[in-house]
Design a protein around this motif. Structure first.
Motif, PDB file in Angstrom:
ATOM      1  N   ASP A 277       4.149   1.373  -0.849  1.00 55.41           N
ATOM      2  CA  ASP A 277       4.947   1.379  -2.095  1.00 55.41           C
ATOM      3  C   ASP A 277       4.194   2.123  -3.200  1.00 55.41           C
ATOM      4  O   ASP A 277       4.782   2.905  -3.949  1.00 55.41           O
ATOM      5  CB  ASP A 277       5.173  -0.055  -2.603  1.00 55.41           C
ATOM      6  N   ARG A 278       2.895   1.846  -3.299  1.00 57.10           N
ATOM      7  CA  ARG A 278       2.093   2.470  -4.375  1.00 57.10           C
ATOM      8  C   ARG A 278       1.886   3.960  -4.133  1.00 57.10           C
ATOM      9  O   ARG A 278       1.353   4.661  -4.983  1.00 57.10           O
ATOM     10  CB  ARG A 278       0.737   1.755  -4.499  1.00 57.10           C
ATOM     11  N   ARG A 279       2.287   4.442  -2.977  1.00 60.84           N
ATOM     12  CA  ARG A 279       2.164   5.879  -2.671  1.00 60.84           C
ATOM     13  C   ARG A 279       3.550   6.533  -2.561  1.00 60.84           C
ATOM     14  O   ARG A 279       3.761   7.418  -1.739  1.00 60.84           O
ATOM     15  CB  ARG A 279       1.342   6.046  -1.386  1.00 60.84           C
TER      16      ARG A 279
ATOM     17  N   TYR B 167       0.852  -1.204   0.000  1.00 58.83           N
ATOM     18  CA  TYR B 167       0.000   0.000   0.000  1.00 58.83           C
ATOM     19  C   TYR B 167       0.889   1.255   0.000  1.00 58.83           C
ATOM     20  O   TYR B 167       0.663   2.191  -0.770  1.00 58.83           O
ATOM     21  CB  TYR B 167      -0.911  -0.041   1.237  1.00 58.83           C
TER      22      TYR B 167
END
Ligand SMILES: Cc1ncc(COP(=O)(O)O)c(C=O)c1O
Length: 416
Positions: free
Chosen positions: A73-75, A71
């Motif tokens: 990483d995607r931000r 979660y």
């Protein structure tokens, strides 16, 4: 602990429930609960997790920690599973950070009503710094250094700064340039940043630029998040924290894990099942987050229109589900109704049929004419209406939403 009182939002919640049960038609704008049904796939995961009855690792199972790391990483926050701790809500995680790190706490003023009592419970002195003109959730960078100096002169030891991005109670998000400025001050003053990002997925417009201080000051930022707001799971109690990589971060993480081991042991197994699925963000969860943020934004903007129409000035909401009006421009008119401060203003609002949370309960100046309106319980009386609100392109046009907004407008129109 004898000076402790019940959290003011929970106390107001009880008062409103009592008055509503006695037949008073009160609209509840005082409690930041996302009143939406639990999303069906989440309920399925919960049932599937029911057999997870072992204690399991304190920080969370490898699977849930990997999902939360993904979660982040995607931000734009590269994260290893060993940087993550999950817990029954972000409240206990924030408390555990306070119990672990030394020094006093710098807070925006106003701020969510739990930070200051938690600081006191941890033996810390809360140091409130006014928020800037344009947004809340952050101390005004132009005032922060002088407040740090003044606190030190008084013998305090400010070492931790809390940011709320987006913010409760103002419903606004600090812009990237301001985050950079605050991070620079944190470096200079050697502050730990606690970035409360529980409303990150409730930014109303997906194109709004979001900068986490963990991107700018990775070694000194702890990020907290959870599913209470974005997925309306407050009662399921799912929170997560991301600690900095490196020795300081690892020292804080292991302190938090020690506190966890002595107080809550671990996030309940069935909730780890839910969290692993939700933080993994399959397509249906991303869509649920999108429509939820759209609904929160549409209704918050409408309440903003109402309070401005009633004479307040108010920052336009851009995230979470709050507006924080300031009735200073109509102080003279309010004075005629013996409304002179935030306590008398919120009492008058309750008499007019709208429960709001007075600004002084959020650390704001008692003499200011400000309060918080939470706008997240206006989506319908039952699950069916609430699902309709979520599905609607323009939810404020739905009769069940419109009628409650009209009642709020009528209350505000009788204020002066
Ligand atoms: C800014 C902020 N942080 C944290 C929390 C606590 O959330 P949780 O349900 O994860 O304990 C809330 C809930 O009101 C909040 O508004």
């Amino acid at each position: 602990m004898s000076g402790m009182r019940m959290s003011p939002n929970l106390a107001l919640n009880q008062l409103v429930a009592e008055r509503q049960a006695a037949g008073e038609p009160i609209v509840h704008l005082g409690f930041g609960e996302s009143r939406l049904p639990a999303f069906a796939p989440l309920v399925e995961r919960l049932a599937a997790g029911a057999r997870r009855n072992a204690y399991g690792p304190v920080a969370g199972s490898p699977g849930v920690r990997a999902a939360v790391a993904g979660y982040f990483d995607r931000r734009r926050l590269p994260t290893g599973p060993d940087q993550i701790v999950v817990a029954p809500g972000s409240k206990p995680l924030l408390m555990a950070v306070g119990l672990t790190v030394p020094g006093d706490l710098l807070l925006p003023r106003p701020a969510w009503n739990t930070y200051a009592p938690q600081a006191r419970l941890a033996g810390k002195h809360p140091i409130a710094v006014p928020i800037p003109e344009e947004c809340g959730g952050v101390p005004d960078p132009a005032l922060l250094r002088e407040h740090i100096r003044a606190a030190r002169t008084l013998g305090h030891d400010p070492r931790v700064m809390v940011l709320t991005l987006p913010d409760n109670p103002t419903g606004t998000l600090a812009p990237p340039a301001m985050i950079r400025e605050l991070c620079a001050i944190a470096e200079e003053e050697d502050l730990l940043i606690v970035s409360d990002e529980i409303y990150r997925d409730v930014v109303h417009d997906p194109d709004t630029p979001y900068l986490s201080p963990a991107e700018v000051a990775p070694d000194r930022t702890v990020v907290c998040t959870g599913l209470s707001k974005s997925l309306a799971l407050g009662g399921w109690r799912i929170g997560a924290a991301r600690f900095p990589a490196g020795p300081w971060g690892e020292w804080i993480r292991s302190g938090v894990a020690s506190v966890a081991s002595e107080i809550w042991s671990t996030l309940p197994g069935p909730m780890q099942e839910v969290a692993e699925y939700a933080f993994g963000e399959p397509e249906e969860i991303r869509e649920r987050l999108r429509v939820s943020a759209r609904l929160h934004g549409a209704v918050a903007r409408e309440v903003h229109r109402i309070v401005v129409g009633a004479g307040a000035r108010c920052r336009p909401p851009t995230g979470a589900f709050y507006v924080y009006p300031d009735f200073e421009p109509v102080r003279e008119e309010l004075d005629k109704h013996d409304v002179t401060d935030s306590a008398s203003l919120s009492r008058r609002m309750l008499d007019l049929g709208a429960a709001v949370l007075a600004g002084h309960l959020l650390g704001d100046e008692p003499g200011a004419l400000r309060f918080k309106c939470a706008t997240s319980m206006l989506y319908g009386e039952n699950a069916e209406q609430q699902e309709m609100s979520l599905a609607a392109e323009n939810p404020v046009a739905l009769p069940h939403v419109r009628s409650v907004l009209d009642r709020i407008e009528a209350s505000f129109q009788r204020l002066l």
